[in-house]
Write an enzyme that holds these catalytic residues in place. Structure first.
Site, PDB file in Angstrom:
ATOM      1  N   GLY A  76     -16.439   4.955  -4.493  1.00 25.56           N
ATOM      2  CA  GLY A  76     -15.767   5.692  -3.423  1.00 25.56           C
ATOM      3  C   GLY A  76     -15.395   4.822  -2.240  1.00 25.56           C
ATOM      4  O   GLY A  76     -15.168   5.325  -1.141  1.00 25.56           O
TER       5      GLY A  76
ATOM      6  N   GLU B 228      -6.113   9.988 -15.124  1.00 23.31           N
ATOM      7  CA  GLU B 228      -6.153  10.455 -13.720  1.00 23.31           C
ATOM      8  C   GLU B 228      -5.280  11.688 -13.533  1.00 23.31           C
ATOM      9  O   GLU B 228      -5.690  12.668 -12.919  1.00 23.31           O
ATOM     10  CB  GLU B 228      -5.651   9.363 -12.767  1.00 23.31           C
ATOM     11  CG  GLU B 228      -6.620   8.253 -12.500  1.00 23.31           C
ATOM     12  CD  GLU B 228      -7.715   8.596 -11.496  1.00 23.31           C
ATOM     13  OE1 GLU B 228      -7.646   9.647 -10.832  1.00 23.31           O
ATOM     14  OE2 GLU B 228      -8.658   7.790 -11.396  1.00 23.31           O
TER      15      GLU B 228
ATOM     16  N   GLY C 143     -12.784   2.583  -2.315  1.00 24.21           N
ATOM     17  CA  GLY C 143     -11.390   2.144  -2.378  1.00 24.21           C
ATOM     18  C   GLY C 143     -11.202   0.858  -3.161  1.00 24.21           C
ATOM     19  O   GLY C 143     -10.202   0.171  -3.014  1.00 24.21           O
TER      20      GLY C 143
ATOM     21  N   ASP D 120      -3.948   0.533  -9.703  1.00 28.29           N
ATOM     22  CA  ASP D 120      -5.377   0.250  -9.903  1.00 28.29           C
ATOM     23  C   ASP D 120      -5.683  -0.102 -11.361  1.00 28.29           C
ATOM     24  O   ASP D 120      -6.367  -1.079 -11.654  1.00 28.29           O
ATOM     25  CB  ASP D 120      -6.227   1.461  -9.491  1.00 28.29           C
ATOM     26  CG  ASP D 120      -5.895   1.939  -8.084  1.00 28.29           C
ATOM     27  OD1 ASP D 120      -5.255   1.180  -7.337  1.00 28.29           O
ATOM     28  OD2 ASP D 120      -6.275   3.085  -7.752  1.00 28.29           O
TER      29      ASP D 120
ATOM     30  N   SER E 212     -11.421   0.921  -6.520  1.00 23.76           N
ATOM     31  CA  SER E 212     -11.023   1.394  -7.849  1.00 23.76           C
ATOM     32  C   SER E 212     -12.144   1.401  -8.875  1.00 23.76           C
ATOM     33  O   SER E 212     -11.952   1.023 -10.027  1.00 23.76           O
ATOM     34  CB  SER E 212      -9.856   0.565  -8.383  1.00 23.76           C
ATOM     35  OG  SER E 212      -8.754   0.748  -7.563  1.00 23.76           O
TER      36      SER E 212
ATOM     37  N   GLU F 265       0.835  -1.205   0.000  1.00 25.72           N
ATOM     38  CA  GLU F 265       0.000   0.000   0.000  1.00 25.72           C
ATOM     39  C   GLU F 265       0.867   1.252   0.000  1.00 25.72           C
ATOM     40  O   GLU F 265       1.796   1.370   0.795  1.00 25.72           O
ATOM     41  CB  GLU F 265      -0.919  -0.020   1.214  1.00 25.72           C
ATOM     42  CG  GLU F 265      -2.297   0.491   0.921  1.00 25.72           C
ATOM     43  CD  GLU F 265      -3.028  -0.350  -0.112  1.00 25.72           C
ATOM     44  OE1 GLU F 265      -3.017   0.024  -1.303  1.00 25.72           O
ATOM     45  OE2 GLU F 265      -3.595  -1.377   0.266  1.00 25.72           O
ATOM     46  N   HIS F 266       0.540   2.147  -0.948  1.00 26.36           N
ATOM     47  CA  HIS F 266       1.266   3.409  -1.127  1.00 26.36           C
ATOM     48  C   HIS F 266       2.700   3.178  -1.603  1.00 26.36           C
ATOM     49  O   HIS F 266       3.536   4.071  -1.503  1.00 26.36           O
ATOM     50  CB  HIS F 266       1.225   4.256   0.151  1.00 26.36           C
ATOM     51  CG  HIS F 266      -0.143   4.825   0.418  1.00 26.36           C
ATOM     52  ND1 HIS F 266      -0.590   5.984  -0.162  1.00 26.36           N
ATOM     53  CD2 HIS F 266      -1.171   4.357   1.163  1.00 26.36           C
ATOM     54  CE1 HIS F 266      -1.836   6.221   0.232  1.00 26.36           C
ATOM     55  NE2 HIS F 266      -2.217   5.232   1.030  1.00 26.36           N
ATOM     56  N   THR F 267       2.978   1.987  -2.074  1.00 24.52           N
ATOM     57  CA  THR F 267       4.311   1.697  -2.615  1.00 24.52           C
ATOM     58  C   THR F 267       4.386   1.975  -4.106  1.00 24.52           C
ATOM     59  O   THR F 267       5.479   2.162  -4.636  1.00 24.52           O
ATOM     60  CB  THR F 267       4.667   0.211  -2.375  1.00 24.52           C
ATOM     61  OG1 THR F 267       3.515  -0.565  -2.685  1.00 24.52           O
ATOM     62  CG2 THR F 267       5.070  -0.043  -0.933  1.00 24.52           C
ATOM     63  N   ASP F 268       3.235   2.005  -4.790  1.00 26.17           N
ATOM     64  CA  ASP F 268       3.326   2.086  -6.268  1.00 26.17           C
ATOM     65  C   ASP F 268       3.968   3.387  -6.740  1.00 26.17           C
ATOM     66  O   ASP F 268       4.784   3.374  -7.662  1.00 26.17           O
ATOM     67  CB  ASP F 268       1.967   1.809  -6.950  1.00 26.17           C
ATOM     68  CG  ASP F 268       0.852   2.782  -6.641  1.00 26.17           C
ATOM     69  OD1 ASP F 268       1.009   3.620  -5.722  1.00 26.17           O
ATOM     70  OD2 ASP F 268      -0.206   2.700  -7.320  1.00 26.17           O
TER      71      ASP F 268
HETATM   72  C1  GLA Z   1      -4.973   4.599  -4.596  1.00 21.64           C
HETATM   73  C2  GLA Z   1      -4.126   4.934  -5.808  1.00 21.64           C
HETATM   74  C3  GLA Z   1      -3.114   3.814  -6.086  1.00 21.64           C
HETATM   75  C4  GLA Z   1      -2.290   3.492  -4.836  1.00 21.64           C
HETATM   76  C5  GLA Z   1      -3.220   3.294  -3.624  1.00 21.64           C
HETATM   77  C6  GLA Z   1      -2.453   3.150  -2.340  1.00 21.64           C
HETATM   78  O1  GLA Z   1      -5.747   3.466  -4.849  1.00 21.64           O
HETATM   79  O2  GLA Z   1      -4.940   5.108  -6.942  1.00 21.64           O
HETATM   80  O3  GLA Z   1      -2.273   4.173  -7.159  1.00 21.64           O
HETATM   81  O4  GLA Z   1      -1.334   4.477  -4.590  1.00 21.64           O
HETATM   82  O5  GLA Z   1      -4.129   4.363  -3.467  1.00 21.64           O
HETATM   83  O6  GLA Z   1      -1.682   1.993  -2.347  1.00 21.64           O
END
Ligand code: GLA
Length: 384
Positions: free
Chosen positions: A122, A160, A124, A172, A126, A34-37
């Protein structure tokens, strides 16, 4: 009735004829990473069975009529005027994909379409990436053009960034376009290499929607990105993917406590992604337990170091982790609300769902939604 059938029926009802094309793009759940991309790191998402579908038929003029089942709304615009600010907000994602295709020189006709899906909006999972990808599938088919699944995903990311104004990573859209049934995807977000990781028999993915809708997530997300970039600069690396625990400790007094903890999350999360992919792929027993522990550790790191969890997510994850047959649970997606995910023993799923929902509702006063899903195939389009 499936969502696909609903969308096809609505098309026939509304336009009094049959559609020529129907495209589908799934949502995704991130198992870990998570939040690594956006730090060039590793993620392990899977496409889910819930998806957005669009049925369409080309027209002889340049008018687009778009009917949304979910928003109970209809809009009309010219294919040559896609960024009209007076058009309804829900139509911005579909228009973004058409805009991207036109910018790349694709000639698009006008068309009639009905769009609808069953990905909670909304939450999470995607739903917006799925709308972008499904409209790219449709637009390419209407233009008679082809692109690889990876290029469709990257196009969705540009929508985006450039049309919506959200500085997301690639996860996503990659999961929505490149998903494979029964597999999670180990994605290297720098090289964009994708390795398919077969989901082990005997485990189910349970998605737990907290019913807490994310607030202020966009600005918090952009701030996390900036903090990661600042930490990488101090650590002297191109991206936090290149940082190590040792390097981080050596630079500790040059980092604020916040930047230190943000970097620690990214470094340890990347290691957990690798460990989880290995564990899920291992043939001897114990793999699911190892993977589950990584999920639990990931949640703690997101809560304490990255600070993107919230009360409702913490409650949901704690309740899930306490159930028999739960290997591990964590928040999934950007955070601040939305969904958590758990890996649960197949034989224990029914009892898990029956216990977690009421316990969460009692503690928070919110009515959660739990979905059991398998990893699903990525996006596509067919002539009907
Ligand atoms: C959202 C973003 C993704 C990713 C996640 C966190 O879904 O669209 O690119 O950064 O948050 O992992």
């Amino acid at each position: 009735m499936t969502v696909r059938d609903t969308v096809l029926d609505r098309f026939r009802e509304h336009f009094d004829e049959a559609p020529a094309l129907v495209a589908r793009a799934p949502g995704r759940v991130n198992l870990i990473g998570e939040h690594t991309d956006y730090n060039d790191g590793f993620v392990l998402p899977a496409a889910i069975e819930r998806a957005v579908h669009v049925a369409a038929r080309p027209r002889d003029d340049s008018t687009v009529t778009l009917v949304s089942v979910d928003f109970h709304s209809e809009t009309q615009f010219s294919i040559d005027d896609l960024d009209d600010p007076d058009l309804p907000a829900w139509s911005k994602y579909p228009r973004g994909s058409l805009w991207w295709l036109q910018n790349r020189g694709h000639i698009l006709p006008g068309f009639d379409a009905v769009i609808g899906g069953d990905i909670p909006i909304g939450a999470g999972l995607s739903s917006s990436a799925a709308v972008e990808v499904v409209m790219l599938e449709l637009g390419l088919a209407l233009a008679g053009a082809e692109m690889s699944q990876q290029d469709k995903a990257l196009a969705g990311v540009e929508v985006e960034h450039q049309f919506i104004g959200m500085p997301c990573g690639v996860m996503d859209q990659m999961a929505s376009a490149m998903g494979v049934a029964q597999h999670a995807l180990l994605i290297d977000c720098r090289s964009l290499d994708v390795r398919q990781v077969k989901m082990p028999a005997g485990a189910s993915i349970v998605i737990m929607d907290t019913a807490k809708r994310r607030g202020l997530v966009d600005s918090a997300y952009a701030r996390r990105r900036e903090e990661c970039e600042a930490a990488a600069e101090i650590l002297g690396v191109e991206a936090l993917r290149d940082a190590t625990r040792e390097g981080l400790e050596a630079a500790r007094d040059r980092l604020s406590s916040v930047l230190y903890r943000r970097a620690r999350h990214i470094i340890t999360e990347n290691l957990r992604v690798q460990a989880t992919a290995l564990a899920l792929g291992s043939t001897h027993g114990g793999g699911l337990k190892t993977a589950g522990q990584a999920l639990r550790d990931s949640h703690a790191s997101l809560r304490d170091d990255y600070e993107v969890s919230c009360y409702e997510l913490d409650v949901m994850v704690d309740i899930a982790n306490a159930q028999a047959g739960c290997y591990g649970a964590r928040m999934t997606g950007a955070g601040f609300g939305g969904c958590a995910v758990a890996l649960v023993d197949e034989g224990a799923v029914e009892a898990f769902v029956a216990a977690v929902g009421p316990a969460y509702a009692e503690k928070t006063g919110l009515e959660p939604h739990l979905y059991v899903t398998q990893a699903a195939a990525g996006s596509g389009v067919e002539r009907v």
